[in-house]
Design an enzyme around this catalytic site. Structure first.
Site, PDB file in Angstrom:
ATOM      1  N   HIS A  65       0.817  -1.217   0.000  1.00 28.44           N
ATOM      2  CA  HIS A  65       0.000   0.000   0.000  1.00 28.44           C
ATOM      3  C   HIS A  65       0.851   1.267   0.000  1.00 28.44           C
ATOM      4  O   HIS A  65       0.318   2.374  -0.069  1.00 28.44           O
ATOM      5  CB  HIS A  65      -0.985   0.001   1.177  1.00 28.44           C
ATOM      6  CG  HIS A  65      -0.407   0.350   2.501  1.00 28.44           C
ATOM      7  ND1 HIS A  65       0.065  -0.581   3.405  1.00 28.44           N
ATOM      8  CD2 HIS A  65      -0.229   1.548   3.102  1.00 28.44           C
ATOM      9  CE1 HIS A  65       0.493   0.030   4.490  1.00 28.44           C
ATOM     10  NE2 HIS A  65       0.323   1.327   4.330  1.00 28.44           N
ATOM     11  N   ASP A 110       0.385  -7.651   1.899  1.00 25.10           N
ATOM     12  CA  ASP A 110       0.747  -6.228   1.898  1.00 25.10           C
ATOM     13  C   ASP A 110       2.268  -6.121   1.893  1.00 25.10           C
ATOM     14  O   ASP A 110       2.898  -5.770   2.890  1.00 25.10           O
ATOM     15  CB  ASP A 110       0.150  -5.522   3.119  1.00 25.10           C
ATOM     16  CG  ASP A 110       0.284  -4.003   3.032  1.00 25.10           C
ATOM     17  OD1 ASP A 110       0.673  -3.501   1.954  1.00 25.10           O
ATOM     18  OD2 ASP A 110       0.000  -3.329   4.039  1.00 25.10           O
ATOM     19  N   SER A 204       4.286   3.400   7.653  1.00 30.17           N
ATOM     20  CA  SER A 204       3.949   2.234   6.837  1.00 30.17           C
ATOM     21  C   SER A 204       5.129   1.796   5.986  1.00 30.17           C
ATOM     22  O   SER A 204       5.875   2.619   5.456  1.00 30.17           O
ATOM     23  CB  SER A 204       2.774   2.555   5.916  1.00 30.17           C
ATOM     24  OG  SER A 204       1.556   2.419   6.582  1.00 30.17           O
TER      25      SER A 204
END
Length: 258
Positions: A65, A110, A204
């Site tokens: 992502h 992910d 992230s």
């Protein structure tokens, strides 16, 4: 100076992103300048920012992502105010995902592998982090780090990366908090029980480090960050090591574990 101007834009633009866009280190402290030589800072001119991990001289591991257009990758960076002499800027030559559609779910796949446009030379502030030889055990003390927000819900981005120690906790704990997580997934649940310490907006794609190896990739968590001490979800790198090695070796058709 260019990087400082970019950061100024990031500070304005990044704070408008929703929690789902990117994850921070809340409850941590400024990292030692010598402890994050593998940490990559990734951003683009639109204000999207993430972290990544250098796993050899030409490859960075991050979250799916975190994919972005016009990605810029800094290695050897510590302070936005005082750049290191040996820090390097790279761009992505190729990106690899577990699915050709780049699709993933909150609990699966992910992960993104980035080939840099050219290798970096190892130096005082640039070196790689090892892939895991074994999965981490519940209770393991692990390290997280990144340039993400250090407070939540109010967003304050630091000029140097922040670090914190957290623990691997039973996956069942995350299943109770984050319904409807599946019974099994290729993720790790990690945090500090009863304390607001964990990853958040801007972190992230960064590493969860256990025993000197990258065991997890910051994926997602609660909103506000570490709400009531809630643990966060990390992609379990050990489950993808064969895929990572295959891609790096040139087998770009390698498939991820189902």
């Amino acid at each position: 100076m260019v990087l400082i101007r970019v950061l100024a834009n990031l500070l304005v633009l990044q704070l408008s992103y929703a929690q789902k866009s990117s994850e921070l280190v809340v409850g941590g402290h400024p990292c030692n300048i010598y402890e994050h030589h593998f940490l990559a800072f990734m951003y683009n001119s639109s204000g999207f920012m993430c972290s990544g991990t250098l796993i050899n001289q030409q490859w960075v591991l991050s979250a799916a992502h975190c994919d972005m257009e016009n990605m810029h990758i800094y290695l050897g960076l510590h302070s936005f105010k005082l750049p290191n002499k040996d820090q390097k800027k790279r761009v992505a030559k190729e990106k690899f995902f577990c699915l050709s559609s780049k699709s993933y779910t909150k609990w699966d796949k992910d992960i993104m592998l980035i080939k840099l446009n050219k290798p970096v030379t190892y130096s005082t502030h640039i070196a790689s982090l090892s892939l895991p030889s074994n999965p981490p055990r519940v209770g393991s003390v692990c390290r997280i780090m990144g340039w993400g927000s250090i407070t939540s819900p109010k967003k304050i981005l630091p000029f140097v990366p922040h670090c914190a120690n957290i623990n691997i906790v039973p996956y069942t704990v995350c299943r109770v908090i984050y319904r409807p997580l599946p019974e099994q997934s290729r993720t790790l649940c990690a945090g500090v029980s009863g304390r607001r310490i964990g990853s958040c907006l801007g972190d992230s794609g960064g590493p969860l480090i256990c025993n000197g190896q990258i065991q997890g990739i910051v994926s997602w968590g609660s909103d506000p960050c570490v709400n009531r001490g809630a643990p966060s979800i990390y992609t379990k790198v050990f489950d993808y090591t064969d895929w990572i090695h295959s891609i790096i070796a040139g087998n770009t058709a390698a498939t991820c574990p189902s």
